[in-house]
Design a protein around this motif. Structure first.
Motif, short mmCIF file in Angstrom:
data_model
loop_
_atom_site.label_atom_id
_atom_site.label_comp_id
_atom_site.label_asym_id
_atom_site.label_seq_id
_atom_site.Cartn_x
_atom_site.Cartn_y
_atom_site.Cartn_z
N UNK A 270 0.82 -1.21 0.00
CA UNK A 270 0.00 0.00 0.00
C UNK A 270 0.86 1.26 0.00
N UNK A 271 1.97 1.23 0.73
CA UNK A 271 2.82 2.42 0.86
C UNK A 271 3.43 2.84 -0.47
N UNK A 272 3.46 1.94 -1.44
CA UNK A 272 4.01 2.26 -2.76
C UNK A 272 2.94 2.61 -3.78
N UNK A 273 1.67 2.62 -3.35
CA UNK A 273 0.57 2.85 -4.29
C UNK A 273 -0.37 3.91 -3.72
N UNK A 274 -0.21 5.17 -4.13
CA UNK A 274 -0.99 6.27 -3.56
C UNK A 274 -2.50 6.05 -3.58
N UNK A 275 -3.02 5.50 -4.67
CA UNK A 275 -4.47 5.28 -4.75
C UNK A 275 -4.96 4.32 -3.68
N UNK A 276 -4.23 3.23 -3.51
CA UNK A 276 -4.61 2.25 -2.49
C UNK A 276 -4.40 2.82 -1.09
#
Length: 234
Positions: free
Chosen positions: A179-185
């Motif tokens: 999640x920390x690498x995917x802004x949308x998530x």
């Protein structure tokens, strides 16, 4: 009417809460400046959680459309507080039931019995609901429903392996770390986590320490509420 639409619009602007999530290298001051055009209201921190509706029989609905593949959807009520740690543990239950390729729905309904083109489940914590989606041959819809229902019965009876439990927990933990690498998530996670007051590490710890007994206990909180079948024309 034009008047009621205007009143509703004014109510939205003047009364509704606006949640803004931002992911990126920005300061608090930059954000406050960028959002200064929004109406200024006192902060609202309370969250409304709909009361759990009792299951009063299973509602059934079906319709026919000019399609080749039928769709069988089941809706379940989940008697779990979405603000609690149990709502995190319920994601393990969903993972074992139909959330992953090693789940009961995928392995038994799709692979073993060949009753569905796809079969999966999704836990909607904020709605206190769990949904099952299956693409089926209409002629096999009744049998597919029977097998789907049996998978939850087996889950409630603790009929799953330690390996399946470990794999499910590992996949949920890995998804959180991504999640920390995917802004949308990350924004999606923040929207739900603000009610629970849990950090990502808190959730990971809850998943890591969840037991077989937790899964069986929470599976018992799932009750069938509705069945929908979209039939293809003969």
């Amino acid at each position: 009417t034009p008047s009621s639409l205007r009143d509703t619009y004014r109510s939205i602007i003047e009364d509704d809460r606006i949640d803004v999530f931002v992911v990126g290298q920005v300061t608090k001051e930059e954000m406050e400046d960028a959002l200064s055009f929004l109406p200024s209201h006192s902060e609202k921190v309370s969250h409304y959680i709909p009361a759990q509706k009792p299951v009063n029989g299973v509602k059934r609905s079906s319709e026919t459309q000019p399609i080749k593949q039928g769709k069988l959807h089941l809706g379940y009520r989940v008697a779990v507080d979405p603000t609690s740690a149990d709502s995190i543990r319920m994601q393990i239950v969903n993972g074992l039931f139909g959330g992953f390729p090693h789940s009961k729905l995928f392995m038994n309904v799709r692979e073993k019995e060949s009753l569905a083109y796809y079969a999966a489940s999704r836990y909607a914590a904020l709605n206190s609901a769990l949904y099952v989606y299956a693409g089926v041959d209409t002629k096999e819809a009744e049998r597919a429903e029977k097998i789907i229902l049996e998978q939850l019965v087996d889950l409630k009876a603790g009929q799953f392996t330690d390996e399946e439990l470990t794999q499910t927990k590992a996949m949920l933990i890995n998804a959180r770390r991504q999640i920390l690498d995917q802004p949308g998530q990350l924004i999606g996670w923040l929207n739900g986590s603000k009610m629970r007051g849990l950090t990502l590490e808190d959730e990971i710890h809850i998943i890591e320490t969840a037991t077989r007994e937790d899964v069986v206990r929470l599976a018992a909180a799932i009750d069938l509420d509705a069945v929908y079948l979209l039939r293809g024309e003969a």
